[in-house]
Design a protein around this motif. Structure first.
Motif, short mmCIF file in Angstrom:
data_model
loop_
_atom_site.label_atom_id
_atom_site.label_comp_id
_atom_site.label_asym_id
_atom_site.label_seq_id
_atom_site.Cartn_x
_atom_site.Cartn_y
_atom_site.Cartn_z
N CYS A 175 -73.54 -52.31 30.90
CA CYS A 175 -72.61 -51.20 31.08
C CYS A 175 -72.01 -50.80 29.72
O CYS A 175 -71.91 -51.62 28.81
CB CYS A 175 -71.49 -51.62 32.04
SG CYS A 175 -70.31 -50.30 32.40
N ASP A 197 -69.00 -50.21 29.14
CA ASP A 197 -67.63 -50.73 29.05
C ASP A 197 -67.40 -51.39 27.68
O ASP A 197 -68.21 -52.20 27.23
CB ASP A 197 -67.42 -51.74 30.19
CG ASP A 197 -65.96 -52.11 30.36
OD1 ASP A 197 -65.40 -51.81 31.42
OD2 ASP A 197 -65.38 -52.71 29.42
N GLY A 251 -72.13 -48.18 34.38
CA GLY A 251 -72.62 -48.70 35.66
C GLY A 251 -73.99 -49.35 35.58
O GLY A 251 -74.59 -49.65 36.62
N HIS A 310 -70.68 -56.36 35.29
CA HIS A 310 -69.48 -57.08 34.85
C HIS A 310 -68.32 -56.83 35.80
O HIS A 310 -68.29 -55.82 36.51
CB HIS A 310 -69.08 -56.63 33.43
CG HIS A 310 -68.61 -55.22 33.36
ND1 HIS A 310 -67.28 -54.87 33.39
CD2 HIS A 310 -69.30 -54.04 33.30
CE1 HIS A 310 -67.18 -53.55 33.33
NE2 HIS A 310 -68.37 -53.03 33.27
N CYS A 357 -65.71 -53.30 36.89
CA CYS A 357 -66.50 -52.18 36.35
C CYS A 357 -65.96 -50.84 36.85
O CYS A 357 -65.91 -50.59 38.06
CB CYS A 357 -67.97 -52.33 36.75
SG CYS A 357 -69.02 -51.01 36.11
N GLY A 358 -65.57 -49.99 35.92
CA GLY A 358 -64.99 -48.70 36.28
C GLY A 358 -65.96 -47.78 36.99
O GLY A 358 -65.57 -47.01 37.87
ZN LIG Z 1 -68.83 -51.09 33.84
#
Ligand SMILES: [Zn+2]
Length: 216
Positions: free
Chosen positions: A54, A56, A79, A107, A110-111
């Motif tokens: 991801c 992130d 994602g 992870h 995760c947004g």
């Molecule tokens: Zn994420």
């Protein structure tokens, strides 16, 4: 300076060792020295693993696995989805460098997964580009939502993150004859892992080879 390529088990062992160092707040000398060998790396690369992770900011694969320049071929996208450009990037690495291990790395917290859960529960207007990400995550986490949606989005997060990793592995195989063939015949392994932001630990939880999954 390039030795023979690692096989999948050797590559996996090296990632596990590196993650143990990361959890223990240790950085290997090898990873640091790789910076000093920048000119060697400029001539050629031979990454021993591919990581589809991801975007992130807290999930950089080189840090999480304590690896240096030239060690990992990393694809990062919100994602950790498998859209065609991600599939093509992995095919490229496996073909060019004979890399035998592909890790799909999800992870905690995760947004992208959270946004998809929220969208599934209460669809809202988003841009077409964001929609393209949500649309790739939604089918994989739909069964999770059906099971624990009554507990709210937060209750769904841990299983949804893992379901999304499994869906990405499925999508890689479904979209790429090349990767499927490499898995069945060429010693390639595609595995899924879940990285815990707080502890730093990576749990390799999706290890089933393709043949096993095809019959399940
Ligand atoms: Zn994420």
């Amino acid at each position: 300076m390039q030795g023979p390529q690692l096989d999948a088990d050797q590559a996996l062992a090296r990632l596990r060792e590196g993650n143990r160092r990361f959890v223990d707040h240790v950085v290997s000398l090898e990873a640091l020295l790789s910076h000093a060998r920048r000119e060697d790396h400029a001539r050629a690369q031979r990454p021993f693993a591919v990581v589809l992770g991801c975007s992130d900011s807290r999930a950089p694969a080189e840090f999480v696995f304590d690896q240096g320049l030239g060690d990992l071929f990393v694809i990062r996208v919100a994602g950790n989805i498998a859209a065609p450009s991600q599939v093509g990037s992995i095919e490229f690495a496996v073909e060019q460098f004979q890399t035998k291990l592909v890790v799909v790395l999800g992870h905690s917290n995760c947004g992208a997964v959270r946004a998809t859960l929220a969208h599934c529960m209460a669809p809202a207007e988003t841009s077409p580009a964001l929609h393209a990400i949500v649309d790739r995550i939604a089918p994989g986490i739909a069964p999770v939502l059906a099971e624990c949606g009554s507990g709210g989005a937060e209750a769904c997060m841990p299983p949804a993150i893992r379901a999304n990793v499994r869906a990405t592995i499925h999508n890689l195989r479904a979209q790429s004859d090349y990767l499927r063939y490499a898995e069945l015949q060429g010693g390639l392994r595609i595995v899924g892992a879940d990285y815990d932001l707080a502890s730093g630990a990576v749990d390799f939880f999706a290890m089933e080879p393709l043949a096993w999954q095809a019959t399940s």
